[in-house]
Design an enzyme around this catalytic site. Structure first.
Site, PDB file in Angstrom:
ATOM      1  N   SER A   1       8.667  44.588 -28.278  1.00  0.00           N
ATOM      2  CA  SER A   1       7.865  45.067 -29.414  1.00  0.00           C
ATOM      3  C   SER A   1       6.361  44.970 -29.141  1.00  0.00           C
ATOM      4  CB  SER A   1       8.240  44.346 -30.708  1.00  0.00           C
ATOM      5  OG  SER A   1       7.548  43.142 -30.826  1.00  0.00           O
TER       6      SER A   1
ATOM      7  N   LEU B   1      12.997  42.958 -26.965  1.00  0.00           N
ATOM      8  CA  LEU B   1      13.081  44.426 -26.932  1.00  0.00           C
ATOM      9  C   LEU B   1      11.707  45.059 -26.703  1.00  0.00           C
ATOM     10  CD1 LEU B   1      15.737  45.270 -29.688  1.00  0.00           C
ATOM     11  CD2 LEU B   1      16.034  45.165 -27.231  1.00  0.00           C
TER      12      LEU B   1
ATOM     13  N   ALA C   1       4.658  45.043 -26.257  1.00  0.00           N
ATOM     14  CA  ALA C   1       4.180  46.055 -25.303  1.00  0.00           C
ATOM     15  C   ALA C   1       4.255  47.448 -25.924  1.00  0.00           C
ATOM     16  CB  ALA C   1       5.006  45.994 -24.018  1.00  0.00           C
ATOM     17  N   ALA C   2       5.265  47.684 -26.766  1.00  0.00           N
ATOM     18  CA  ALA C   2       5.383  49.012 -27.393  1.00  0.00           C
ATOM     19  C   ALA C   2       4.228  49.243 -28.363  1.00  0.00           C
ATOM     20  CB  ALA C   2       6.728  49.142 -28.101  1.00  0.00           C
TER      21      ALA C   2
ATOM     22  N   ASP D   1       7.524  44.915 -18.905  1.00  0.00           N
ATOM     23  CA  ASP D   1       7.640  45.494 -20.252  1.00  0.00           C
ATOM     24  C   ASP D   1       6.709  46.687 -20.412  1.00  0.00           C
ATOM     25  OD1 ASP D   1       9.292  43.378 -20.769  1.00  0.00           O
ATOM     26  OD2 ASP D   1       8.410  42.911 -22.714  1.00  0.00           O
TER      27      ASP D   1
ATOM     28  N   PRO E   1      12.498  44.725 -33.527  1.00  0.00           N
ATOM     29  CA  PRO E   1      12.309  43.350 -34.007  1.00  0.00           C
ATOM     30  C   PRO E   1      11.359  42.569 -33.089  1.00  0.00           C
ATOM     31  CG  PRO E   1      14.573  43.702 -33.207  1.00  0.00           C
ATOM     32  CD  PRO E   1      13.876  45.015 -33.132  1.00  0.00           C
ATOM     33  N   VAL E   2      10.512  41.723 -33.691  1.00  0.00           N
ATOM     34  CA  VAL E   2       9.539  40.989 -32.867  1.00  0.00           C
ATOM     35  C   VAL E   2      10.185  39.796 -32.160  1.00  0.00           C
ATOM     36  CG1 VAL E   2       7.409  41.648 -34.053  1.00  0.00           C
ATOM     37  CG2 VAL E   2       8.714  39.713 -34.890  1.00  0.00           C
TER      38      VAL E   2
HETATM   39  O1  PMV Z   1      11.277  38.672 -23.373  1.00  0.00           O
HETATM   40  P1  PMV Z   1      10.891  39.972 -22.750  1.00  0.00           P
HETATM   41  O2  PMV Z   1      11.855  41.047 -22.993  1.00  0.00           O
HETATM   42  O3  PMV Z   1       9.473  40.345 -22.994  1.00  0.00           O
HETATM   43  O4  PMV Z   1      11.071  39.828 -21.182  1.00  0.00           O
HETATM   44  C1  PMV Z   1      10.443  38.867 -20.439  1.00  0.00           C
HETATM   45  C2  PMV Z   1      10.868  39.004 -19.023  1.00  0.00           C
HETATM   46  C3  PMV Z   1      10.467  37.827 -18.169  1.00  0.00           C
HETATM   47  O5  PMV Z   1      10.903  38.140 -16.853  1.00  0.00           O
HETATM   48  C4  PMV Z   1      11.174  36.567 -18.635  1.00  0.00           C
HETATM   49  C5  PMV Z   1       8.976  37.584 -18.188  1.00  0.00           C
HETATM   50  C6  PMV Z   1       8.168  38.671 -17.503  1.00  0.00           C
HETATM   51  O6  PMV Z   1       6.941  38.650 -17.681  1.00  0.00           O
HETATM   52  O7  PMV Z   1       8.717  39.495 -16.755  1.00  0.00           O
END
Ligand code: PMV
Length: 316
Positions: A111, A109, A113-114, A155, A104-105
């Protein structure tokens, strides 16, 4: 050419990781992005991503479109670009790119970066150029920067290496061993929230009160460190208490929400050993540590409390 990339969850350390503290993240293979790149008899680069109702030629998308920007990055790399040119076609050769995702976007999770990692891998193998993990990771990080401002890079790292990572911004990636498998239940609030916004809000808090925020980041960093040791030494049961502590610190950074708190509470009431939000916060997902025997009840507790879906995953 085909390539896949898993989703991910951050176990500990989100937000503090942007300020140089360690964080832990693990891949989640129950959700993934699959990309296929094939020759096309039509001139141009055609993108099909039915999940987001995207069927378009590359040139018709703005260059900062999340998918177009990845393709343009690979096309502009001196290593791969010559392979996308075709004299007979008078420019770009004909290419069809299909992207299918079950992640899910905007839910934490990974999405975005994947999609980047799977696309970079599929496009570069299509161009007969196999990139090393480090090269894929640094290209994917460039894309994260385009869209998220000041991403830590966690990520793209966990997704590229597809292994548990202990991550400190700007330092070489450290993967680590899991001493004893453990079970995580992931609960989705169904609310999409932009990481960029919660990261921006934490930045504003930090600018107003850096002393207090630095203390919170230190405490979160300590939790990540202890969590890594617990996982490596085969004592994952200690993670429950650490999740609870980490969640409270994230609440004090204002990145939780009523819905996340509600699911965290529901998981604990259903027998989880601890729970916390995961990722940028405000919406998206939370995680809970559960015994394998109670994981199903925790997942059901989350669904009854309003989760849009629950995933049970073993970290091994
Ligand atoms: O929202 P996500 O799963 O892409 O995680 C972001 C994690 C943060 O620490 C809030 C931001 C980052 O760039 O690490």
């Amino acid at each position: 050419m085909k390539a896949s990339a898993p989703g991910k969850v951050i176990l500990f350390g989100e937000h503090a990781v942007v300020y140089g503290r360690p964080a832990l993240a693990v891949p989640v293979t129950q959700v993934h992005v699959d990309v296929e790149v094939l020759d096309s008899p039509r001139k141009g680069i055609f993108i099909h991503a039915p999940g987001i109702d995207l069927h378009a030629e590359l040139n018709s998308l703005p260059p900062d479109h999340p998918i177009a920007s990845v393709i343009l990055k690979v096309l502009s790399s001196p290593n791969t670009s010559p392979h996308f040119l075709d004299e007979k076609m008078g420019g770009l050769r004909g290419v069809n790119i299909s992207i299918a995702s079950t992640i899910p976007v905007a839910s934490g999770l990974g999405s975005g970066a994947a999609v980047s990692v799977a696309l970079i891998r599929a496009l570069s193998s299509f161009a007969n150029k196999s990139l090393s993990d480090d090269e894929v990771n640094s290209l994917a990080y460039e894309i994260e920067k385009l869209h998220h401002g000041t991403p830590s890079g966690i990520d793209n790292s966990v997704i590229t290496y597809n292994q548990p990572v202990y991550f400190i911004k700007g330092q070489p990636i450290e993967t680590f061993k899991v001493g004893k498998p453990f079970t995580i239940v992931i609960g989705d609030t169904g609310i999409s929230a932009l990481t960029k916004e919660s990261v921006g809000d934490v930045r504003r808090l930090w600018l107003r009160d850096s002393v207090n925020l630095e203390t919170i980041f230190d405490e979160i960093g300590q939790i990540s460190l202890i969590a890594r040791r617990s996982i490596e030494s085969g004592k994952p049961e200690l993670l429950g208490e650490l999740m609870d502590q980490n969640h409270a610190l994230l609440q004090s950074l204002t990145v939780s929400s009523h819905e996340l708190d509600n699911l965290v509470e529901a998981a604990r009431n259903a027998g989880a050993l601890g729970a916390k939000l995961s990722g940028g916060g405000r919406g998206g997902n939370m995680i809970a540590l559960a015994d394998p025997a109670t994981a199903q009840s925790v997942a059901e507790g989350l669904m009854s409390a309003g989760a849009k879906r629950a995933i049970i995953t073993e970290i091994a």
